[in-house]
Write an enzyme that holds these catalytic residues in place. Structure first.
Site, PDB file in Angstrom:
ATOM      1  N   HIS A   1       2.811   1.708   8.697  1.00  0.00           N
ATOM      2  CA  HIS A   1       3.165   3.143   8.591  1.00  0.00           C
ATOM      3  C   HIS A   1       2.484   3.736   7.358  1.00  0.00           C
ATOM      4  O   HIS A   1       2.929   3.511   6.234  1.00  0.00           O
ATOM      5  CB  HIS A   1       4.684   3.301   8.469  1.00  0.00           C
ATOM      6  CG  HIS A   1       5.132   4.729   8.366  1.00  0.00           C
ATOM      7  ND1 HIS A   1       6.215   5.211   9.063  1.00  0.00           N
ATOM      8  CD2 HIS A   1       4.666   5.778   7.656  1.00  0.00           C
ATOM      9  CE1 HIS A   1       6.390   6.482   8.786  1.00  0.00           C
ATOM     10  NE2 HIS A   1       5.462   6.865   7.915  1.00  0.00           N
TER      11      HIS A   1
ATOM     12  N   HIS B   1       0.246   7.407   5.762  1.00  0.00           N
ATOM     13  CA  HIS B   1      -0.304   8.761   5.902  1.00  0.00           C
ATOM     14  C   HIS B   1      -1.670   8.778   5.230  1.00  0.00           C
ATOM     15  O   HIS B   1      -1.755   8.611   4.007  1.00  0.00           O
ATOM     16  CB  HIS B   1       0.623   9.788   5.246  1.00  0.00           C
ATOM     17  CG  HIS B   1       1.965   9.839   5.888  1.00  0.00           C
ATOM     18  ND1 HIS B   1       2.264  10.700   6.926  1.00  0.00           N
ATOM     19  CD2 HIS B   1       3.082   9.098   5.668  1.00  0.00           C
ATOM     20  CE1 HIS B   1       3.515  10.495   7.313  1.00  0.00           C
ATOM     21  NE2 HIS B   1       4.040   9.527   6.572  1.00  0.00           N
ATOM     22  N   LEU B   2      -2.715   8.972   6.023  1.00  0.00           N
ATOM     23  CA  LEU B   2      -4.077   9.001   5.460  1.00  0.00           C
ATOM     24  C   LEU B   2      -4.585  10.422   5.262  1.00  0.00           C
ATOM     25  O   LEU B   2      -5.618  10.609   4.619  1.00  0.00           O
ATOM     26  CB  LEU B   2      -5.051   8.234   6.360  1.00  0.00           C
ATOM     27  CG  LEU B   2      -4.855   6.724   6.478  1.00  0.00           C
ATOM     28  CD1 LEU B   2      -5.929   6.122   7.401  1.00  0.00           C
ATOM     29  CD2 LEU B   2      -4.893   6.036   5.109  1.00  0.00           C
ATOM     30  N   ARG B   3      -3.871  11.426   5.847  1.00  0.00           N
ATOM     31  CA  ARG B   3      -4.313  12.832   5.753  1.00  0.00           C
ATOM     32  C   ARG B   3      -5.711  12.991   6.361  1.00  0.00           C
ATOM     33  O   ARG B   3      -6.116  12.204   7.202  1.00  0.00           O
ATOM     34  CB  ARG B   3      -4.274  13.341   4.305  1.00  0.00           C
ATOM     35  CG  ARG B   3      -2.990  13.046   3.540  1.00  0.00           C
ATOM     36  CD  ARG B   3      -1.749  13.634   4.152  1.00  0.00           C
ATOM     37  NE  ARG B   3      -0.623  13.569   3.216  1.00  0.00           N
ATOM     38  CZ  ARG B   3       0.639  13.474   3.585  1.00  0.00           C
ATOM     39  NH1 ARG B   3       0.971  13.404   4.868  1.00  0.00           N
ATOM     40  NH2 ARG B   3       1.592  13.442   2.688  1.00  0.00           N
TER      41      ARG B   3
ATOM     42  N   ASN C   1       0.892  13.273  11.533  1.00  0.00           N
ATOM     43  CA  ASN C   1       1.416  14.590  11.108  1.00  0.00           C
ATOM     44  C   ASN C   1       0.395  15.378  10.291  1.00  0.00           C
ATOM     45  O   ASN C   1       0.643  15.767   9.160  1.00  0.00           O
ATOM     46  CB  ASN C   1       2.755  14.445  10.356  1.00  0.00           C
ATOM     47  CG  ASN C   1       2.647  13.652   9.062  1.00  0.00           C
ATOM     48  OD1 ASN C   1       1.764  12.794   8.913  1.00  0.00           O
ATOM     49  ND2 ASN C   1       3.540  13.917   8.118  1.00  0.00           N
TER      50      ASN C   1
ATOM     51  N   LYS D   1       4.776   8.880  17.900  1.00  0.00           N
ATOM     52  CA  LYS D   1       5.701   9.128  16.789  1.00  0.00           C
ATOM     53  C   LYS D   1       6.672  10.258  17.114  1.00  0.00           C
ATOM     54  O   LYS D   1       6.269  11.347  17.508  1.00  0.00           O
ATOM     55  CB  LYS D   1       4.877   9.512  15.555  1.00  0.00           C
ATOM     56  CG  LYS D   1       5.685   9.970  14.373  1.00  0.00           C
ATOM     57  CD  LYS D   1       6.330   8.807  13.645  1.00  0.00           C
ATOM     58  CE  LYS D   1       7.269   9.298  12.555  1.00  0.00           C
ATOM     59  NZ  LYS D   1       7.206   8.517  11.345  1.00  0.00           N
TER      60      LYS D   1
ATOM     61  N   HIS E   1      11.243   8.646  13.253  1.00  0.00           N
ATOM     62  CA  HIS E   1      11.755   9.143  11.970  1.00  0.00           C
ATOM     63  C   HIS E   1      13.238   9.395  12.222  1.00  0.00           C
ATOM     64  O   HIS E   1      13.605  10.390  12.850  1.00  0.00           O
ATOM     65  CB  HIS E   1      11.032  10.420  11.530  1.00  0.00           C
ATOM     66  CG  HIS E   1      11.503  10.906  10.195  1.00  0.00           C
ATOM     67  ND1 HIS E   1      10.735  10.851   9.055  1.00  0.00           N
ATOM     68  CD2 HIS E   1      12.704  11.408   9.801  1.00  0.00           C
ATOM     69  CE1 HIS E   1      11.430  11.311   8.028  1.00  0.00           C
ATOM     70  NE2 HIS E   1      12.634  11.659   8.454  1.00  0.00           N
TER      71      HIS E   1
ATOM     72  N   HIS F   1      10.800   3.340   8.234  1.00  0.00           N
ATOM     73  CA  HIS F   1      11.239   3.490   6.842  1.00  0.00           C
ATOM     74  C   HIS F   1      12.759   3.590   6.718  1.00  0.00           C
ATOM     75  O   HIS F   1      13.290   4.592   6.237  1.00  0.00           O
ATOM     76  CB  HIS F   1      10.540   4.664   6.139  1.00  0.00           C
ATOM     77  CG  HIS F   1      10.423   5.931   6.951  1.00  0.00           C
ATOM     78  ND1 HIS F   1      11.496   6.541   7.542  1.00  0.00           N
ATOM     79  CD2 HIS F   1       9.343   6.693   7.249  1.00  0.00           C
ATOM     80  CE1 HIS F   1      11.076   7.613   8.171  1.00  0.00           C
ATOM     81  NE2 HIS F   1       9.789   7.728   8.011  1.00  0.00           N
TER      82      HIS F   1
ATOM     83  N   LEU G   1      11.194  11.282   1.976  1.00  0.00           N
ATOM     84  CA  LEU G   1      12.157  11.384   3.068  1.00  0.00           C
ATOM     85  C   LEU G   1      11.952  10.233   4.036  1.00  0.00           C
ATOM     86  O   LEU G   1      10.805   9.946   4.372  1.00  0.00           O
ATOM     87  CB  LEU G   1      11.992  12.720   3.805  1.00  0.00           C
ATOM     88  CG  LEU G   1      12.506  13.947   3.029  1.00  0.00           C
ATOM     89  CD1 LEU G   1      12.107  15.229   3.741  1.00  0.00           C
ATOM     90  CD2 LEU G   1      14.031  13.882   2.859  1.00  0.00           C
TER      91      LEU G   1
ATOM     92  N   ASP H   1       4.751   3.833   4.176  1.00  0.00           N
ATOM     93  CA  ASP H   1       4.989   5.289   4.183  1.00  0.00           C
ATOM     94  C   ASP H   1       4.313   5.938   2.982  1.00  0.00           C
ATOM     95  O   ASP H   1       4.798   6.947   2.454  1.00  0.00           O
ATOM     96  CB  ASP H   1       6.480   5.629   4.217  1.00  0.00           C
ATOM     97  CG  ASP H   1       6.723   7.066   4.688  1.00  0.00           C
ATOM     98  OD1 ASP H   1       5.783   7.679   5.228  1.00  0.00           O
ATOM     99  OD2 ASP H   1       7.838   7.572   4.506  1.00  0.00           O
TER     100      ASP H   1
ATOM    101  N   HIS I   1       0.408  13.490  -1.860  1.00  0.00           N
ATOM    102  CA  HIS I   1       0.457  14.946  -2.054  1.00  0.00           C
ATOM    103  C   HIS I   1      -0.189  15.209  -3.404  1.00  0.00           C
ATOM    104  O   HIS I   1       0.055  14.472  -4.368  1.00  0.00           O
ATOM    105  CB  HIS I   1       1.911  15.443  -2.097  1.00  0.00           C
ATOM    106  CG  HIS I   1       2.626  15.366  -0.790  1.00  0.00           C
ATOM    107  ND1 HIS I   1       2.501  16.328   0.198  1.00  0.00           N
ATOM    108  CD2 HIS I   1       3.485  14.434  -0.292  1.00  0.00           C
ATOM    109  CE1 HIS I   1       3.252  15.995   1.233  1.00  0.00           C
ATOM    110  NE2 HIS I   1       3.860  14.846   0.976  1.00  0.00           N
TER     111      HIS I   1
ATOM    112  N   ALA J   1       7.847  16.013  -0.177  1.00  0.00           N
ATOM    113  CA  ALA J   1       8.405  14.661  -0.073  1.00  0.00           C
ATOM    114  C   ALA J   1       7.288  13.655   0.136  1.00  0.00           C
ATOM    115  O   ALA J   1       6.403  13.876   0.958  1.00  0.00           O
ATOM    116  CB  ALA J   1       9.369  14.599   1.098  1.00  0.00           C
TER     117      ALA J   1
HETATM  118  O1  DOR Z   1       8.367  11.324   2.253  1.00  0.00           O
HETATM  119  C1  DOR Z   1       7.775  11.542   3.304  1.00  0.00           C
HETATM  120  N1  DOR Z   1       6.509  12.023   3.316  1.00  0.00           N
HETATM  121  N2  DOR Z   1       8.403  11.295   4.457  1.00  0.00           N
HETATM  122  C2  DOR Z   1       7.874  11.628   5.628  1.00  0.00           C
HETATM  123  O2  DOR Z   1       8.508  11.398   6.622  1.00  0.00           O
HETATM  124  C3  DOR Z   1       6.566  12.325   5.699  1.00  0.00           C
HETATM  125  C4  DOR Z   1       5.758  12.056   4.518  1.00  0.00           C
HETATM  126  C5  DOR Z   1       4.560  12.971   4.390  1.00  0.00           C
HETATM  127  O3  DOR Z   1       3.853  13.167   5.384  1.00  0.00           O
HETATM  128  O4  DOR Z   1       4.318  13.492   3.307  1.00  0.00           O
HETATM  129 ZN    ZN Z   2       5.866   8.656   6.976  1.00  0.00          ZN
END
Ligand code: DOR
Ligand code: ZN
Length: 349
Positions: free
Chosen positions: A19, A21-23, A47, A105, A142, A180, A225, A253, A257, A269
């Protein structure tokens, strides 16, 4: 079996991140080498803005990832689709046929970053879920309700009763990853459930409880989150992760950011752990006296659940003190890793 050569060196089969997030764009180009250094493969969250909702979107995103991968690095992105109220069941079939889309997802609408297009009522997705069950395509969940009247800290436990139990009653053969997890309730639910369900656990939920967010003032880099919970929950997660139970496996996870978006009146988050993920997990497992269980959690249980081969090759972690950098560059921005400025006692070679 992992080889603990000496109390100061651990060699493991190359791990995967189930799990991350690579953006996209310049942010992806900056964070991808961190994940690729630590992990052979990763389940890549969909996402983005706009979200990855079709097999064609996922294919284009995968191409962008592979193009951004620095020469000489090996890494396999395992792609996912973002479920919406309108996901066409045929899109699930197209996804399966690609061979590189490994899961779908579920974001409850409004639960977290870029989840506005998520699911408002799971009953709207039953046709798609039927096809997923038939094709053995895992649903990544989630697991938080979003109702404003539910206390933020109870959202996961309430989700189990209101959504997870009915979902699993209606789709007993559907493969589900409870993502998570953050509570004793979720760890117990997964450990005791019958059928194809597993859970990922982040390093930050193994290392910290919710006090960390408020220590000496607001600490936005510990806000994610589902949010960190009480100590009793952290301990239950640590017990689950180190139990050897194959239903539990690694999912960072890691969620980058830019610093201005975290250190803000309404901070985003997400904890950034891709830079030092295995070192953080080793720290948590060592605290539990369970370094010998790290390989199953990081390298074996995930592939077994997803029906994928175990990686070839190994990684080595050495006991060596180093300081986590205060920030790293992410495109035109700075990114603050979890525990920035603190010392870690394990280092991946
Ligand atoms: O903390 C989080 N950040 N929880 C998530 O479910 C999404 C993630 C994000 O994409 O920044
Ligand atoms: Zn996530």
């Amino acid at each position: 079996m992992s080889i603990i050569e000496s109390p100061d060196t651990i060699t493991l089969i190359r791990p995967d991140d189930w799990h991350v997030h690579l953006r996209d764009g310049s942010h992806m180009a900056a964070v991808l080498p961190h994940t690729a250094r630590q992990f052979a493969r990763a389940i890549v969250m969909p996402n983005l803005k706009p979200p990855v909702t079709t097999a064609a979107d996922a294919s284009a995103y995968r191409d962008r990832i592979l193009t951004a991968l620095p020469a000489g690095m090996r890494f396999e992105p395992l792609m996912t689709l973002y479920l919406t109220d309108n996901t066409d069941p045929d899109e699930i079939r197209r996804a399966q046929e690609t061979g590189f889309i490994h899961a779908v997802k579920l974001y409850p609408a409004g639960a977290t970053t870029n989840s506005a297009a998520g699911v408002t009522d799971l009953r709207k997705c039953y046709k798609a879920l039927e096809v997923m069950q038939e094709l053995d395509m895992p649903l990544l969940v989630h697991g938080e309700v979003t109702d404003g009247d539910i206390d933020l800290f109870d959202r996961e436990a309430v989700f189990i009763e209101r959504v997870m139990r009915p979902l699993r009653r209606d789709f007993p053969e559907l493969k589900i990853v409870f993502e998570h997890i953050t509570t004793r309730d979720a760890a117990q639910y997964v450990a005791e459930a019958e059928g194809p369900i597993a859970a990922t656990i982040t390093a930050h939920h193994l290392l910290y409880n919710r006090n960390e967010i408020f220590k000496g003032g607001i600490n936005p880099h510990y806000y994610c989150l589902p949010v960190l919970k009480r100590e009793e929950h952290r301990l239950a997660l640590l017990t689950a992760a180190t139990s050897g139970d194959e239903r539990f496996f690694l999912g960072t996870d890691s969620a980058p950011h830019a610093v201005h978006a975290k250190e803000s009146a309404c901070g985003c988050a997400g904890c950034y752990t891709a830079l030092h993920a295995m070192e953080l997990y080793a720290t948590a497992f060592e605290q539990a006296g369970a370094l010998d269980k790290l390989e199953a959690f990081a390298s074996l249980n995930g592939p077994a659940f997803y029906g994928l081969p175990v990686n070839e090759g190994t990684v080595t972690l050495k006991r060596e003190a180093w300081t986590i950098p205060p920030s790293v560059t992410m495109g035109e921005h700075q990114l603050v890793p979890l525990d920035a400025g603190n010392q870690l006692n394990w280092k991946m070679l």
